[in-house]
Enzyme design. Sequence first.
Site, PDB file in Angstrom:
ATOM      1  N   LYS A   1       0.819  -1.101  -0.025  1.00  0.00           N
ATOM      2  CA  LYS A   1      -0.065   0.015  -0.069  1.00  0.00           C
ATOM      3  C   LYS A   1       0.812   1.029   0.165  1.00  0.00           C
ATOM      4  CE  LYS A   1      -3.604   2.437   2.471  1.00  0.00           C
ATOM      5  NZ  LYS A   1      -4.769   2.323   3.436  1.00  0.00           N
TER       6      LYS A   1
ATOM      7  N   LYS B   1      -2.394  -1.691  -3.844  1.00  0.00           N
ATOM      8  CA  LYS B   1      -3.024  -0.331  -3.862  1.00  0.00           C
ATOM      9  C   LYS B   1      -2.142   0.885  -3.843  1.00  0.00           C
ATOM     10  CE  LYS B   1      -6.220   1.786  -0.583  1.00  0.00           C
ATOM     11  NZ  LYS B   1      -6.421   1.900   0.748  1.00  0.00           N
TER      12      LYS B   1
ATOM     13  N   ARG C   1     -11.094   9.806   1.374  1.00  0.00           N
ATOM     14  CA  ARG C   1     -11.005  10.471   2.496  1.00  0.00           C
ATOM     15  C   ARG C   1     -12.076  11.486   2.700  1.00  0.00           C
ATOM     16  NH1 ARG C   1      -4.361  11.284   2.416  1.00  0.00           N
ATOM     17  NH2 ARG C   1      -3.927   8.929   2.218  1.00  0.00           N
TER      18      ARG C   1
ATOM     19  N   SER D   1     -10.131   5.031  -4.930  1.00  0.00           N
ATOM     20  CA  SER D   1     -11.233   6.082  -5.270  1.00  0.00           C
ATOM     21  C   SER D   1     -10.721   7.343  -6.435  1.00  0.00           C
ATOM     22  CB  SER D   1     -11.231   6.964  -4.015  1.00  0.00           C
ATOM     23  OG  SER D   1     -10.307   7.483  -3.230  1.00  0.00           O
TER      24      SER D   1
ATOM     25  N   LYS E   1       0.805  10.377   5.096  1.00  0.00           N
ATOM     26  CA  LYS E   1       1.024   9.080   5.598  1.00  0.00           C
ATOM     27  C   LYS E   1       2.143   8.310   5.289  1.00  0.00           C
ATOM     28  CE  LYS E   1      -4.040   8.353   6.308  1.00  0.00           C
ATOM     29  NZ  LYS E   1      -5.181   7.367   6.002  1.00  0.00           N
TER      30      LYS E   1
ATOM     31  N   TYR F   1     -15.292   0.411  -7.016  1.00  0.00           N
ATOM     32  CA  TYR F   1     -16.679   0.861  -6.763  1.00  0.00           C
ATOM     33  C   TYR F   1     -17.443   0.780  -8.100  1.00  0.00           C
ATOM     34  CZ  TYR F   1     -13.824   3.015  -3.116  1.00  0.00           C
ATOM     35  OH  TYR F   1     -12.780   3.246  -1.984  1.00  0.00           O
TER      36      TYR F   1
HETATM   37  C1  PBG Z   1      -7.321   3.874   5.237  1.00  0.00           C
HETATM   38  C2  PBG Z   1      -7.806   3.466   3.871  1.00  0.00           C
HETATM   39  C3  PBG Z   1      -7.489   4.226   2.847  1.00  0.00           C
HETATM   40  C4  PBG Z   1      -8.215   3.666   1.651  1.00  0.00           C
HETATM   41  C5  PBG Z   1      -8.646   2.396   2.224  1.00  0.00           C
HETATM   42  N1  PBG Z   1      -8.268   2.572   3.683  1.00  0.00           N
HETATM   43  C6  PBG Z   1      -7.097   5.496   2.540  1.00  0.00           C
HETATM   44  C7  PBG Z   1      -5.859   6.046   3.195  1.00  0.00           C
HETATM   45  O1  PBG Z   1      -4.777   5.255   3.567  1.00  0.00           O
HETATM   46  O2  PBG Z   1      -5.662   7.282   3.590  1.00  0.00           O
HETATM   47  C8  PBG Z   1      -8.459   4.118   0.131  1.00  0.00           C
HETATM   48  C9  PBG Z   1      -9.155   3.563  -0.498  1.00  0.00           C
HETATM   49  C10 PBG Z   1      -9.768   4.306  -1.887  1.00  0.00           C
HETATM   50  O3  PBG Z   1      -8.848   5.340  -1.920  1.00  0.00           O
HETATM   51  O4  PBG Z   1     -10.626   4.098  -2.451  1.00  0.00           O
HETATM   52  N2  PBG Z   1      -7.131   2.948   6.134  1.00  0.00           N
END
Ligand code: PBG
Length: 331
Positions: A198, A252, A208, A278, A221, A317
């Site tokens: 990730k 991801k 978010r 997203s 992060k 999605y």
């Molecule tokens: C956070 C989390 C995130 C997503 C899934 N779980 C965002 C992040 O790490 O800030 C992102 C999923 C997406 O963007 O569709 N635990």
Amino acid sequence: MAPFPAARPRRLRRTPAMRALVRETRLSADDLIWPLFVRDGEGVLEEVPSMPGVVRRSVDRIVEAVEGARALGIRAVCLFPYTDAALKTDGCEEAWNPDNLSNRATRAIKAACPDVLVMTDVALDPYNARGHDGIVRGGEVVNDESVEALVRQALAQAEAGADVLGPSDMMDGRVAAIRGALEAEGYQHVAIMSYAAKFASGFYGPFRDAVGAAGALTGDKKTYQIDPMNGDEAMRMISRDISEGADMVMVKPGMPYLDLCRRAKAEFNIPVFAYQVSGEYAMIRAAAQHGWIDGEKVMMEALGAFKRAGCDGVLTYFAPEAAGLLARGWE
Ligand code: PBG
């Protein structure tokens, strides 16, 4: 290949039946995991402005949505709670409340559609005001205390009936700790799909917004998510998570990291999933809304690419829309 004209590759592209006969990759509803946003209330459907077509749903509406998706052949969903700001604390205690939104939704879905897999998100960002995936002490996301909290959260999710836990937090040692706790507490059957590779990505922006963490996030992060430039490090994280007891792993975001989907499958020979996040969704939707691309075509092409790259499935999605097209014989 024979030299031209003995070989005329266009012979195999001549008709739909011929193309179908030699098609190498197929997408099916079984490949799709549908991420859902849960909020409180009853009968609530609330648009997420940065993700056109995506809504936050109250638990009753989630159940309806899952029943509808099930009818299209979708058998896996993934839950993300939009938690009331009043429930966010520095210690993230709401994360292991047996009656928190995510756990209530899990129970409701499992009661209505027991054959649909429910995956849950193991991370603390919905539960603290800073929007971080771990506990923040003195401006730092602390690892080991976060892992203890994540274990509590994971056990509460297993207790609620989750089939698959998705640790998305990127703390060190969390997969081993969660696996150990599941074994010790009688949840041997619960699978872990680790968000192993990730990245600290800009593609999560609309998510978010969807979970109400956008304004909240202080800093970034980068001290726990992987640098987008590092593929070898991602492979090390996958290797580590497998050795700690992950049953499946995830890459991801998805499309900008297809090289790593391919590498993960080739190097580890374990179920690999991509999360079409997203931002990827929003880009396709927005361009389609402007008439700049054919949204359906691009959606199916992008989802097919994950399979071609070696993924066993995709969190997307677009899941119900794609499953609907597949049911109508899309090719
Ligand atoms: C956070 C989390 C995130 C997503 C899934 N779980 C965002 C992040 O790490 O800030 C992102 C999923 C997406 O963007 O569709 N635990």
